[in-house]
Design a protein around this motif. Structure first.
Motif, mmCIF file in Angstrom:
data_model
loop_
_atom_site.group_PDB
_atom_site.id
_atom_site.type_symbol
_atom_site.label_atom_id
_atom_site.label_comp_id
_atom_site.label_asym_id
_atom_site.label_seq_id
_atom_site.Cartn_x
_atom_site.Cartn_y
_atom_site.Cartn_z
ATOM 1 N N LEU A 299 -2.642 4.352 4.678
ATOM 2 C CA LEU A 299 -1.689 4.212 5.724
ATOM 3 C C LEU A 299 -0.859 5.688 5.835
ATOM 4 O O LEU A 299 -0.514 5.837 7.010
ATOM 5 N N ASP A 300 -0.912 6.241 4.731
ATOM 6 C CA ASP A 300 -0.132 7.586 4.960
ATOM 7 C C ASP A 300 -1.046 8.563 5.684
ATOM 8 O O ASP A 300 -0.605 9.528 6.186
ATOM 9 N N ILE B 66 4.598 -2.367 -0.121
ATOM 10 C CA ILE B 66 3.486 -1.854 0.679
ATOM 11 C C ILE B 66 3.417 -0.282 0.629
ATOM 12 O O ILE B 66 4.329 0.426 0.934
ATOM 13 N N HIS B 67 2.290 0.303 0.031
ATOM 14 C CA HIS B 67 2.483 1.914 -0.286
ATOM 15 C C HIS B 67 1.959 2.558 1.083
ATOM 16 O O HIS B 67 0.882 2.628 1.288
ATOM 17 N N GLY B 68 2.905 3.033 1.457
ATOM 18 C CA GLY B 68 2.958 3.853 2.805
ATOM 19 C C GLY B 68 2.877 5.332 2.775
ATOM 20 O O GLY B 68 3.067 6.029 3.565
ATOM 21 N N LEU C 189 1.094 -2.667 -3.165
ATOM 22 C CA LEU C 189 -0.368 -2.860 -2.602
ATOM 23 C C LEU C 189 -0.979 -1.670 -2.068
ATOM 24 O O LEU C 189 -0.198 -1.174 -1.133
ATOM 25 N N THR C 190 -2.103 -1.214 -2.237
ATOM 26 C CA THR C 190 -2.404 -0.213 -1.958
ATOM 27 C C THR C 190 -3.867 -0.051 -1.211
ATOM 28 O O THR C 190 -4.806 -0.720 -1.979
ATOM 29 N N HIS C 191 -4.225 0.923 -0.324
ATOM 30 C CA HIS C 191 -5.603 1.069 0.134
ATOM 31 C C HIS C 191 -5.763 2.625 -0.114
ATOM 32 O O HIS C 191 -5.033 3.418 0.465
#
Length: 683
Positions: A208-209, A200-202, A112-114
């Motif tokens: 998020l990163d 969760i893509h951090g 899951l990515t934003h």
């Protein structure tokens, strides 16, 4: 023992079952999350995606991780054809995907990515671009601009639409809370769709990163300023997802172990600190990756898609040691079988994620299980896969022409359907196109003969393999496939009319002519073509002392430049266009350019050789300036033309004829493998 004599227990750690929380996995090989750009234009799962992921599940991977699933769409997405789970309308396709994967014994997870600052589809659709703070744009570096006009056009497409608008929006607390909710809602939809877990893509510069990085998050509020505050958005997201999906649903996080080419940057110490907090927040595993400043051409190959084998293993090992094995650790990044097995055996990681290698051969895990590692079609690391994503088109693979076309081919290219109408087929030419076509056709049930004037298999690939270890592996694979098939070999026999008698079909796979340019001095004794280079490339002879000039900056020219430079020569590569190694995907091209320049090779673009002298090459620039390049030896990799001198012989034979590979069109390995697969599928 395996079919090729390999011990079936050669990879006991890779083949051992594993566990991520309640998720039981049949082995330790995961399909790494990668953007594929294969979804429908509304973010729903397409038939091509179903076929693409099912092929890797059928091939034996334990867990398929679908990369970059957008939690907000179109805002927060990279492209229209990015998979999304933004609304309930996206659930049906994900449910079908889960069923297709699970029926082969694999499990499905969604990353899951934003996209945050990298949400190009937000720009294309006129939506705000969510960022932690005002950005500082440096623009792409010099090497990043070595693009063809077609590539420049493709990369600029999101900015050129009637709806395009760059609306940089510094995220408010309300918007951050909405983003957290979007992750939680998407994770809950995943549970309803029958998905087995979420990542969760951090990392990698996404929303998020971008808050984690001190380079991009310069806020001084509750969402920035200190390390704890920069980590807050990621950790709040993890907690929210855990609350929504319950205590037992498998959920983990991918994050950076380091950022390259940035100051200030995320460090391994930051990653270790975060790892502890991620576990406390509720993750069931840690997926250790890396990132880099996207304006640096080599950033991708320095970071999450490395050119150095095992580049991320040390970071994974550091994380695993730090957390004292509290949860499993997933490692990734250019891992061959031995590196992957050793990473598990030594405790550097608990699972290995493979991306590029599973594109090249979806059956890799099954072949390792069955003790036939030599049957694995190798990745040749030319970066077409991720390079295509940057050109706003779908994933593809130079080594495997069936990637993203799985539904148009037999169920598994390693076990094709047998033809009902076998033919006697003569293939003239034992280069990559001929070899690949031969074993494929033989496995289809045809009676295949290869004939070549050379006494060994491989054609020009044999020369390239002497200077490129990845191409050497491909050559060995192709030769192995031919020898394992029922293919007759006629080597050391130039084709003549009688040779064509008795065949239903004749395939010309005669490759290309690599000749001398039509300029003064090209016939001098100090001028070499590819025909002359095998003794040098194999180490049987040395080039004369002194500088080397190479005419032509394609992949062949760059490979020879590296070989000459490693032998102590000063090397200049002369290319008429602006772009070197245009055959390669962008990250691979950029890597080759950067590494050659760092080794001392001079890359001279937009210059044309006008004459060759005994101790120099005269070149002319685009603005007609004359330059003398010192050269004791000149190597010609241009001009290149299709070799079709046997066409007349073919026509006169009366047999059905085919022309494949460079003999048909100068598309190098990509064209050779595509033509070979297309021919075998058609017959």
């Amino acid at each position: 023992m395996g079919k090729d004599g390999t011990d079936l227990n050669s990879y006991p750690f890779l083949m051992a079952p594993g566990q991520i929380a309640a998720l039981s996995l049949r082995n330790r090989i995961l399909m790494a999350p990668m953007g594929d750009a294969l979804a429908n234009p509304d973010g729903t799962v397409s038939k091509r995606q179903l076929d693409y992921y099912e092929a890797r599940a059928r091939g034996g991977a334990a867990l398929i991780i679908v990369g970059s699933v957008a939690v907000t769409y179109p805002g927060g997405a990279f492209s229209a054809d990015q998979t999304a789970l933004h609304t309930d309308e996206h659930i049906a396709g994900i449910t079908e995907l889960a069923l297709r994967v699970q029926r082969h014994g694999a499990r499905l997870a969604l990353q899951l990515t934003h996209g945050g600052p990298q949400s190009l589809y937000a720009i294309e659709t006129g939506n705000p671009l969510l960022m932690p703070a005002p950005p500082t744009y440096k623009g792409p570096d010099r090497i990043s601009r070595t693009l063809s006009p077609q590539e420049q056009f493709a990369m600029s497409a999101p900015f050129q639409q009637p709806t395009s608008r760059v609306d940089i929006h510094i995220a408010t607390e309300e918007e951050l809370l909405a983003a957290i909710e979007a992750f939680a809602a998407a994770a809950e939809r995943a549970t309803r769709a029958g998905v087995d877990g979420v990542e969760i893509h951090g990392g990698h510069g996404y929303l998020l990163d971008s808050f984690r990085s001190p380079s991009t998050n310069t806020r001084e509020d509750e969402w920035g300023g200190t390390r704890d505050k920069r980590d807050r958005l990621l950790l709040e997201t993890i907690r929210s997802v855990r609350s929504r999906v319950g205590a037992h649903y498998p959920m983990w996080c991918r994050f950076n172990s380091v950022e390259h080419h940035r100051e200030p940057h995320e460090t391994i110490e930051d990653a270790l600190y975060l790892a502890t907090n991620l576990i406390e927040a509720g993750v069931d595993a840690l997926h250790v990756s890396a990132y880099s400043d996207p304006s640096i051409a080599t950033g991708i190959t320095d970071a999450h898609t490395p050119h150095i084998p095992g580049a991320l293993l040390a970071a994974a090992a550091a994380v695993r040691a730090h957390i004292k094995e509290a949860v499993p650790v997933i490692t990734v990044g250019n891992l061959d079988d031995e590196l992957a097995e050793n990473a598990l055996a030594t405790g550097a990681a608990d699972f290995v994620a493979m991306g590029r290698r599973l594109l090249a051969d979806p059956e890799l895990p099954n072949k390792l299980r069955d003790g036939v590692p030599d049957h694995v079609r190798p990745c040749i690391y030319q970066y077409r896969c991720i390079g295509n994503i940057f050109l706003n088109t779908h994933v593809a693979c130079i080594a495997n022409p069936l990637t993203a076309r799985e539904g148009a081919a037999p169920p598994e290219f390693s076990r094709p359907h047998t033809t009902q109408e076998p033919e006697h087929i003569l293939i003239i030419g034992a280069g990559p196109a001929g070899l690949d076509a031969a074993w494929r056709l033989a496995e289809r049930g045809h009676f295949v003969t290869i004939q070549d004037a050379a006494t060994q298999l491989g054609g020009r690939l044999s020369l390239a393999a002497l200077a490129d270890e990845h191409l050497s592996k491909m050559l060995n694979y192709l030769i192995g496939q031919v020898r394992r098939s029922n293919v007759e070999l006629r080597l050391g026999q130039p084709a003549a009319a009688p040779d064509l008698e008795g065949f239903d079909r004749v395939v010309l796979a005669t490759g290309a002519d690599w000749s001398r340019p039509d300029i003064p001095g090209a016939e001098n004794g100090n001028v070499l073509t590819l025909n002359d280079l095998t003794p040098w490339a194999s180490g049987e002879m040395r080039l004369p002392d002194g500088p080397v000039a190479i005419l032509g900056g394609g992949k062949a020219g760059l490979t020879l430049a590296r070989l000459a430079r490693s032998g102590g020569h000063e090397v200049t590569v002369i290319e008429e266009t602006h772009v070197f190694a245009i055959e390669l995907g962008l990250p691979g091209r950029f890597r080759w350019i950067a590494d050659l320049e760092a080794s001392g090779v001079t890359l001279l673009s937009e210059h044309r050789a006008t004459s060759i002298n005994q101790d120099s090459v005269t070149v002319m620039s685009g603005d007609s300036k004359i330059v003398e390049i010192e050269s004791a030896t000149t190597i010609c990799t241009v001009p290149v033309t299709p070799r079709n001198d046997l066409l007349e012989l073919l026509f006169e034979s009366g047999a059905m004829g085919e022309v494949i590979g460079d003999a048909h069109s100068l598309e190098r390995l990509e064209g050779a493998f595509r033509d070979a697969e297309a021919l075998s599928s058609r017959l």
